[in-house]
Enzyme design. Sequence first.
Site, PDB file in Angstrom:
ATOM      1  N   LYS A 154       0.854  -1.192   0.000  1.00 32.68           N
ATOM      2  CA  LYS A 154       0.000   0.000   0.000  1.00 32.68           C
ATOM      3  C   LYS A 154       0.889   1.241   0.000  1.00 32.68           C
ATOM      4  O   LYS A 154       1.732   1.416   0.871  1.00 32.68           O
ATOM      5  CB  LYS A 154      -0.900  -0.008   1.234  1.00 32.68           C
ATOM      6  CG  LYS A 154      -1.708   1.286   1.432  1.00 32.68           C
ATOM      7  CD  LYS A 154      -2.423   1.290   2.780  1.00 32.68           C
ATOM      8  CE  LYS A 154      -3.021   2.650   3.097  1.00 32.68           C
ATOM      9  NZ  LYS A 154      -3.634   2.700   4.445  1.00 32.68           N
ATOM     10  N   LYS A 209      -9.617  13.332   8.295  1.00 31.40           N
ATOM     11  CA  LYS A 209      -9.051  12.941   9.581  1.00 31.40           C
ATOM     12  C   LYS A 209      -8.949  14.147  10.512  1.00 31.40           C
ATOM     13  O   LYS A 209      -8.898  15.290  10.052  1.00 31.40           O
ATOM     14  CB  LYS A 209      -7.643  12.364   9.378  1.00 31.40           C
ATOM     15  CG  LYS A 209      -7.578  11.020   8.696  1.00 31.40           C
ATOM     16  CD  LYS A 209      -6.134  10.579   8.534  1.00 31.40           C
ATOM     17  CE  LYS A 209      -6.029   9.224   7.867  1.00 31.40           C
ATOM     18  NZ  LYS A 209      -6.521   8.120   8.706  1.00 31.40           N
ATOM     19  N   ARG A 242      -7.572  -0.155   1.299  1.00 37.42           N
ATOM     20  CA  ARG A 242      -8.123  -1.408   0.778  1.00 37.42           C
ATOM     21  C   ARG A 242      -8.627  -1.245  -0.654  1.00 37.42           C
ATOM     22  O   ARG A 242      -8.715  -2.229  -1.399  1.00 37.42           O
ATOM     23  CB  ARG A 242      -9.233  -1.903   1.706  1.00 37.42           C
ATOM     24  CG  ARG A 242     -10.444  -1.006   1.813  1.00 37.42           C
ATOM     25  CD  ARG A 242     -11.257  -1.242   3.075  1.00 37.42           C
ATOM     26  NE  ARG A 242     -10.555  -0.758   4.264  1.00 37.42           N
ATOM     27  CZ  ARG A 242     -11.018  -0.897   5.504  1.00 37.42           C
ATOM     28  NH1 ARG A 242     -12.180  -1.510   5.718  1.00 37.42           N
ATOM     29  NH2 ARG A 242     -10.334  -0.438   6.526  1.00 37.42           N
TER      30      ARG A 242
END
Length: 496
Positions: free
Chosen positions: A266, A278, A352
């Site tokens: 990743k 965030k 992901r």
Amino acid sequence: MQLVVKSTSPQTLKTATLVVAVGEGRKLGATAKAIDQAADGALSAALKRGDLAGKVGQTLLLHAVPNLKAERVLLVGAGKEGELSDRQFRKIAAATYGALKGLGGSDAALTLGELQVKGRDTYGKTRLLAETLLDATYAFDRFKSEKASAPVLKKLVLLCDKAGQAEVERAASHAQAIVDGMALTRDLGNLPPNLCHPTSLASEAKALAKTYDTLKVEVLDEKKLKELGMGAFLAVAQGSDQPPRLIVLDYQGGKKDEQPFVLVGKGITFDSGGISLKPGSGMDEMKYDMCGAASVLGTFRALLELALPINVVGLLACAENMPSGGATRPGDIVTSMSGQTVEILNTDAEGRLVLCDALTYAERFKPQAVIDIATLTGACITALGTQASGLMGNDDDLIRQVLEAGEHAADRAWQLPLFEEYQEQLDSPFADMANIGGPKAGTITAACFLSRFAKNYHWAHLDIAGTAWISGGKEKGATGRPVPLLTQFLLDRSAP
């Protein structure tokens, strides 16, 4: 730092500093006793004065020791008699380097080979010692106006007997390659996100290929990703001005018809969270969200230096996750390369999404096994802290091999379950799956998501969110993990 292996007698070796282990209770081992005898009891006399108890990590420097060629002797506490743990042995190595780097000598010779470490033979304990010493020399001051002074210590001599010299040399060689790979991983992780982005990582991979002609690199740009139908991957990058890249590394050290192992990293070079922004506190550390990709590059650096007889492919899924008018929104549905659709409920669960398309792409290599490496979930830090990487997968033998590699490399992983029941948390009323599974078992449901794209081969997933970097304080920075684990896994697979 140069590592040299010699079977010379420590009593007659000319060196700036001779390092000698002392057990708790001021006990001297066989090597230390021989040195003490040659020095007319100078070591035991110093110990009788009570300046060193021999506890793990204690040090005492002796000057002008008679009858030795060494300019000084460094006594290092080795703890109670018996086998040391990896942690204790590392503490001894770290204390040794900490004392040596403050001295004026350019070299030092170590007589720590007779120390016994639980579960480790000559090769294993030597590699652990060498890796700890070499990794301790790492510094990242590229952006400091005043650079750190160049270390005076340039060479470490590992003393051993002739019978074990070949194993010590092999361990030192492997340690050097692994630490070189860790240093590359740490350098890339520590770079600021304005300088480390998908295109710069592609340049790093190409630079590695220029150094080693056994490595081939292909970089897939945004146009190629669209042609391949990587809708999940592209969704992550669409909010950023930085274009995404899938970087393909191909090392063919084995037979031409031998199936490769594939490492998927990743590479989110900065993760703001996207529209699901965030919190501002600590967001600077989201530059480390590419440490999975960096660890694959670092492992390839070690692999190339060792020239292992094995075929390995690396896939670096690189993008930047930013909010903008063109960014992915919560509720968007995208189609992955596999044809499966994903409802994006949280744009901060982006790793992901790049990985799932990279995992589908990995099928074309007909791999023996695939391991993905990702700073994927904060939940993994909650579950395992910073000591062990999270490990899940679809093949028991592969899981066992990765766990064993972690133990041998002192870079441990810990298996979490991947029960079928967890898959239900990813259900979506509008798409084949959602990209998050709710607040419970976040590390496991993230792996469940990836498992849906890894059904056609043996697959393992390493969540390195807790192990890839150290947060805050003076020690803040990338760790270089899990390069030792991954390199050990490849060493094990390439063994005759």
